[in-house]
Design a protein around this motif. Structure first.
Motif, short mmCIF file in Angstrom:
data_model
loop_
_atom_site.label_atom_id
_atom_site.label_comp_id
_atom_site.label_asym_id
_atom_site.label_seq_id
_atom_site.Cartn_x
_atom_site.Cartn_y
_atom_site.Cartn_z
N SER A 453 -43.59 53.89 -52.47
CA SER A 453 -43.03 55.11 -53.07
C SER A 453 -42.52 54.82 -54.47
N ASP A 481 -40.89 63.64 -53.71
CA ASP A 481 -40.49 62.61 -52.75
C ASP A 481 -38.97 62.52 -52.65
N ARG A 538 -37.93 58.19 -45.25
CA ARG A 538 -38.68 59.14 -46.07
C ARG A 538 -38.49 60.52 -45.46
#
Length: 556
Positions: A453, A481, A538
């Motif tokens: 990420s 994100d 996440r």
């Protein structure tokens, strides 16, 4: 990508300490080249090479006697070129130390300067008939130096030095010095080097009535250097500032994005250790309230340990006393204003605490730097003097000399670690490589998770404020994100309730195990963490359930 450094994981290595290919007891570029696959497989993107130049080695290479060569023990410029080409072939970048502030007193410039007042090199350094000038400048190496001036019997004058007396400062008020140092940078950039970690940059200029640090004239010089690098080498080379200052004083070294690309966040590092020892998140969250915003193209560099002492310059006197009490019980562990210990010994070889600090290193805002050997939990030897105790040979195997060299043990540049806890027969790459649960493989796993990420290198940070002070929790966001990091700073299990109502309906996916946790609702989100445990979540939008027809469980 011109801002590749934002996503990069750096690996700091001393050529002499990594691997000895020719069997003379000193690591070399040929040996480092042989071990590039190991570095690549760790997940590293860029190597930071400590000083590699010819030097008397009175300060482990930071006393440079020739900016254009390679120290004979490490090889030749041709060996460096082979190393660079091999690194680039593996997708690795390389930056090297450039000591901008001073040279060795053995450098031909200084030798010419001291021999003749009429020499064009005389004005390459700062001379005076008295040692009473610039009295407001602090002495940095308080353990060894009593003054920033030293008398030279040949020159019959005092010369200025902010560090050791054998390291005279260059005179950047002289345009010839700037031109000479720019030529040095060009020499190495022409050979493919991806940038420089510029050493001791706050001290380039001296002015009466100031402390000689962070002066406007210094910043003007650094902007000039950056402009030359950008103009002549494009936007993919990087300049990293070593400025051991408070965040608000480091901020000007980024300029308006026209000075340094990166700078170390020195004050954060001791506060990570403070937070984990106090089992309280305040030292960590507090330093971020004093960290100003930086230009979009710039980046902080984070580290847990490096080749120097764990510096305590950027803490209060009370905090310094606490750190000495907590981490330097033996007076030999202290050096200048710091602690000369490696990561594992600082944490009593506690795997949970080592992994927790690595978690913070890899998830807080900035690009992380791993110090060679810390990925396997290498120990140190405080009895070696100066900072040599944290610069011992890399431990590759349980063979003689830890697999570092075929030389006789007495020929090694420093002895390998042999104490009962950290000896090379127990702590080495070969042993840990085979063990899935080893620190080495756990470090590889953490680095790989970070690289999945871009949020960690580029995202914003928002600290949550749960009532449990032993739990550090923060949200990292980048574009679409979002990652939630939750860490228990305590040695005991801890419960925590997090206010995640703004993310109602999101599903936390634990990144290290790819495990789905319950959906976030309006009520506080409860988690239980083991001692020094942590989660990387996440946050994923709720996935719609597939349409069911009532026959899915029927036998076919």
């Amino acid at each position: 990508m011109s801002d590749w450094y934002k996503d990069a994981v750096f690996y700091e290595v001393h050529v002499k300490a990594f691997y000895d290919a020719d069997g003379n007891g000193v690591g070399d570029f040929a040996g480092l080249t042989e071990k590039l696959d190991y570095i690549r497989d760790l997940g590293v993107d860029c190597l930071w090479i400590l000083p590699m130049y010819p030097s008397p080695l009175k300060d482990d290479g930071y006393d440079i006697a020739d900016f254009y060569g390679i120290h004979p023990s490490y090889g030749m410029v041709a060996d460096f070129q082979k190393f660079m080409d091999a690194a680039h072939d593996r997708g690795l970048r390389v930056i090297a130390d450039l000591v901008m502030n001073h040279t060795s007193d053995q450098h031909p410039w200084f030798q010419a300067a001291r021999a003749d007042r009429a020499s064009p090199y005389r004005d390459y350094y700062v001379w005076s008939d008295t040692d009473q000038r610039y009295r407001d400048a602090r002495i940095i190496f308080t353990d060894t130096e009593k003054s920033n001036w030293s008398w030279d019997p040949v020159a019959q004058q005092y010369y200025w030095h902010r560090f050791f007396s054998h390291q005279p400062d260059l005179n950047y008020d002289n345009p010839a010095v700037k031109a000479a140092m720019l030529d040095v940078m060009r020499f190495w950039l022409d050979r493919g080097l991806d940038g420089f970690r510029c050493d001791a940059v706050p001290y380039l200029i001296e002015r009466e009535g100031t402390n000689g640090e962070n002066l406007p004239e210094t910043h003007a010089i650094l902007r000039e250097f950056r402009a030359v690098v950008e103009r002549e080498y494009g936007g993919s080379r990087v300049l990293l500032a070593e400025a051991n200052q408070w965040p608000e004083d480091v901020r000007p070294y980024f300029g308006d994005g026209d000075e340094f690309h990166m700078a170390f966040h020195f004050p954060l590092m001791p506060r990570l250790y403070m937070g984990i020892r106090r089992e309280d998140r305040l030292p960590i969250t507090d330093i971020f309230t004093h960290t100003p915003a930086i230009p979009p193209a710039c980046q902080w560099c984070l580290f847990l340990r490096n080749h120097d002492e764990l510096t305590l310059e950027m803490v209060t006197n009370e905090e310094r006393d606490y750190m000495y009490f907590a981490y330097a019980t033996d007076p030999q562990m202290k050096l200048n204003l710091g602690i000369r210990r490696r990561l594992a010994p600082l944490l009593d070889n506690d795997r949970r605490r080592i992994e927790l600090l690595n978690c913070l290193l890899l998830t807080l805002p900035g690009s992380p730097i791993i110090y060679y050997g810390d990925e396997i939990g290498m120990g140190d030897n405080v009895h070696l003097g100066d900072r040599n105790g944290v610069r011992t040979p890399m431990q590759w195997s349980d063979d003689r000399n830890a697999g570092f060299s075929t030389a006789e043990p007495t020929q090694l540049y420093l002895p390998v670690i042999t104490d009962p806890v950290y000896n090379y027969q127990a702590v080495n790459v070969a042993a840990q490589d085979k063990l899935p649960s080893s620190l080495l493989n756990t470090t590889r796993k953490l680095v790989a998770a970070r690289k999945r990420s871009a949020v960690f290198g580029r995202g914003t940070i928002e600290f949550l404020r749960p009532r449990n002070q032993s739990v550090l929790a923060y949200l990292r966001r980048w574009r679409e994100d979002a990652v939630l990091v939750v860490a228990n700073l305590s040695s005991r299990p801890q419960p925590v309730e997090l206010d995640l109502a703004a993310h109602e309906g999101m599903v936390p996916i634990e990144m290290l195990g790819d495990t789905r946790f319950p959906v976030i609702g309006r009520e506080p989100y409860f988690l239980a963490l083991g001692p020094h445990d942590f989660y990387w979540f996440r946050l994923q939008g709720r996935v719609a359930r597939p349409v069911r027809y009532g026959i899915e469980e029927s036998a076919i």
